[in-house]
Design an enzyme around this catalytic site. Structure first.
Site, PDB file in Angstrom:
ATOM      1  CG  ASP A 204      31.672  22.909 -22.739  1.00 54.83           C
ATOM      2  OD1 ASP A 204      31.273  21.976 -22.013  1.00 54.83           O
ATOM      3  OD2 ASP A 204      32.295  23.891 -22.301  1.00 54.83           O
TER       4      ASP A 204
ATOM      5  CD  GLU B 239      35.769  23.724 -18.033  1.00 58.93           C
ATOM      6  OE1 GLU B 239      35.103  24.669 -17.604  1.00 58.93           O
ATOM      7  OE2 GLU B 239      35.900  23.474 -19.239  1.00 58.93           O
TER       8      GLU B 239
ATOM      9  CD  GLU C 155      38.433  26.137 -23.944  1.00 62.79           C
ATOM     10  OE1 GLU C 155      37.282  26.584 -24.053  1.00 62.79           O
ATOM     11  OE2 GLU C 155      38.865  25.598 -22.905  1.00 62.79           O
TER      12      GLU C 155
ATOM     13  NE  ARG D 113      32.984  25.651 -27.002  1.00 66.70           N
ATOM     14  CZ  ARG D 113      32.913  26.314 -25.847  1.00 66.70           C
ATOM     15  NH1 ARG D 113      33.496  25.838 -24.766  1.00 66.70           N
ATOM     16  NH2 ARG D 113      32.259  27.461 -25.780  1.00 66.70           N
TER      17      ARG D 113
ATOM     18  CG  HIS E 166      29.684  24.490 -19.055  1.00 64.83           C
ATOM     19  ND1 HIS E 166      29.462  25.252 -17.945  1.00 64.83           N
ATOM     20  CD2 HIS E 166      30.958  24.742 -19.422  1.00 64.83           C
ATOM     21  CE1 HIS E 166      30.540  25.954 -17.643  1.00 64.83           C
ATOM     22  NE2 HIS E 166      31.473  25.663 -18.538  1.00 64.83           N
TER      23      HIS E 166
ATOM     24  NE  ARG F  55      38.825  20.814 -22.617  1.00 60.88           N
ATOM     25  CZ  ARG F  55      38.541  22.009 -22.130  1.00 60.88           C
ATOM     26  NH1 ARG F  55      37.732  22.142 -21.086  1.00 60.88           N
ATOM     27  NH2 ARG F  55      39.054  23.086 -22.660  1.00 60.88           N
TER      28      ARG F  55
ATOM     29  CE1 TYR G  64      30.180  27.895 -20.841  1.00 60.49           C
ATOM     30  CE2 TYR G  64      30.013  26.173 -22.500  1.00 60.49           C
ATOM     31  CZ  TYR G  64      30.778  26.971 -21.679  1.00 60.49           C
ATOM     32  OH  TYR G  64      32.145  26.858 -21.720  1.00 60.49           O
TER      33      TYR G  64
ATOM     34  CD1 TRP H 186      25.542  28.973 -16.357  1.00 60.48           C
ATOM     35  CD2 TRP H 186      27.733  28.786 -16.052  1.00 60.48           C
ATOM     36  NE1 TRP H 186      26.152  29.740 -17.321  1.00 60.48           N
ATOM     37  CE2 TRP H 186      27.531  29.635 -17.153  1.00 60.48           C
ATOM     38  CE3 TRP H 186      29.054  28.508 -15.698  1.00 60.48           C
ATOM     39  CZ2 TRP H 186      28.560  30.246 -17.876  1.00 60.48           C
ATOM     40  CZ3 TRP H 186      30.071  29.085 -16.405  1.00 60.48           C
ATOM     41  CH2 TRP H 186      29.834  29.950 -17.486  1.00 60.48           C
TER      42      TRP H 186
ATOM     43  CD  GLU I 289      34.933  21.496 -22.663  1.00 61.81           C
ATOM     44  OE1 GLU I 289      35.187  22.249 -21.695  1.00 61.81           O
ATOM     45  OE2 GLU I 289      35.008  21.873 -23.853  1.00 61.81           O
TER      46      GLU I 289
END
Length: 405
Positions: free
Chosen positions: A212, A264, A341, A147, A214, A285, A159, A405, A238
């Site tokens: 990612d 996630e 991950e 990643r 996010h 995820r 991030y 975030w 992601e």
């Protein structure tokens, strides 16, 4: 086999972790991870005040019934706090069952579908050159999937980058209040394609790359990003958009062939259901800790497999080695496993508190055939690392608007 006691431990060997230990009248115990970053003590309260009193005296072998009891019996179902608590109980019960059977948990799930678990490493940097140098190191270490994250020029606290920190565990630090990061979608979209362009120019296409977002983009912005990154053939993008409106992923899917990963923050299979059955995503995820344990994760994997969606469980540093080992067993079993991950085996402090036997070789993780999960928790060592209130950051746009975030 009756549950006689359930203990809850909170410690901070670099990050805050909530660990439970279920004890039985036959002397067998099981461990579970109930960590919820920034809300750890809320989970502790839910466990001690509402879950544990209901389980004393129950048969530890009745995993499915206990899971249904804690979910359906509470009436107020789901949510991050309750599902982290339930997930810890469930994982600990699987640990017990494996120990009693004398088998690793993956055997109880149906046996191995593969010899090892392929993981993806995190590679980041303050500049593109930094990222590429670190990517070369990861490739030389044998990683096949990586990643990439890079600080956006002119941004503070991007991030996925470490700044002056040495590892993800140092990021926990002392954050009595949430720190604030800035965000500019325009700067991000103008910059991030160059990172992957240069990575492909230097290292080619044999190394699989992920990224990612996010959840910082709107659906049409994420569609633009997907199209911009198509030439660089990512394994997945992601968390391009928040998951609260599944139709947002329909917009992305209609405009780009870049694979998408999400989940996630999912607490149940119902969070994932419309995204999977409409084939809006390619990887789910969800983590065992935050998704309610091994029991629902097995159901999620089976459901996802019907729609060609693969498993890529969350593996952040705020999930303890207990969750990591639960994922190893799930990943070895799941026929539709994609990638796991991985942020490393932790710090000396972490490994003083948690011990487990896993080996990384050429980007794959191998575990030993130990009964149960194969992880231990040192209660005395944990006492050396008391809980520290700490939060994840919050993000604001340049004009001060609070953002994801």
């Amino acid at each position: 086999m009756k549950i006689t006691d359930i203990k809850v431990f909170v410690c901070c060997p670099g990050r805050n972790f909530v660990t439970i230990k279920i004890m039985t009248d036959e002397g067998v115990y099981g461990l579970g991870d109930a960590t919820l970053n920034g809300r750890e003590l809320a989970v502790v309260s839910y466990l001690e005040e509402h879950v544990i009193p209901c389980l004393i005296g129950k048969d530890a072998h009745q995993i499915e019934d206990i899971w249904q009891y804690l979910v359906k019996g509470a009436y107020w179902q789901n949510g991050a706090v309750s599902m982290a608590a339930i997930g810890a109980i469930d994982v600990a019960l699987w640990d017990i069952k494996g120990k009693v059977a004398g088998l690793p948990v993956y055997q109880l799930l149906g046996g191995k579908s593969r010899k090892a678990v392929t993981v993806y490493a995190h590679v980041n940097g303050e500049t593109i050159d930094d990222v590429l140098n670190n990517l070369e190191k990861a490739i030389n270490e044998g990683y096949k999937v990586v990643r990439l994250q890079c600080t956006i020029p002119g941004a503070k606290g991007t991030y996925g980058t470490l700044g002056d920190k040495k590892n993800y565990y140092e990021l926990q630090g002392n954050r009595p209040l949430p720190p604030e990061h800035g965000w500019s979608t325009t700067k991000y979209l103008n910059f991030i394609p160059e990172l992957f362009k240069r990575a492909r120019e230097k290292f080619g296409y044999d190394i699989e790359l992920c990224h990612d977002v996010h959840s910082r983009l709107t659906p049409i912005e994420a569609a633009q990003l997907g199209k911009l990154l198509e030439p660089y053939r990512l394994k997945f993008i992601e968390d391009a958009v928040t998951y609260d409106n599944p139709e947002g992923y329909k917009i992305i899917r209609e405009h780009t062939t870049s694979p998408l990963a999400l989940g996630e923050k999912f607490n149940t299979i119902w969070d994932a259901k419309p995204l999977i059955e409409n084939q809006y995503i390619d990887f789910v995820r969800t983590a065992a800790t935050h998704g309610g344990g091994i029991t629902p994760m097995k159901k999620l994997a089976d459901f996802a497999s019907l729609y060609h969606v693969r498993m890529a469980p969350h593996g952040a540093p705020d999930l303890s080695p207990i969750c990591f080992m639960a994922h190893m067993h799930l990943d070895l079993w799941a026929p539709n496993f994609g990638v796991q991950e991985f942020i490393g085996f932790g710090t000396p402090e972490l490994n003083e508190v948690f011990s487990f036997k896993a080996k990384l070789k050429d980007g794959d993780i191998y575990i030993e055939d130990i009964s149960g999960l194969g992880v231990e928790f040192n209660e005395e060592a944990a006492k050396k690392y008391p809980y520290k209130r700490s939060y994840l950051p919050v993000t604001r746009l340049d004009d001060g608007t609070l953002w994801n975030w």
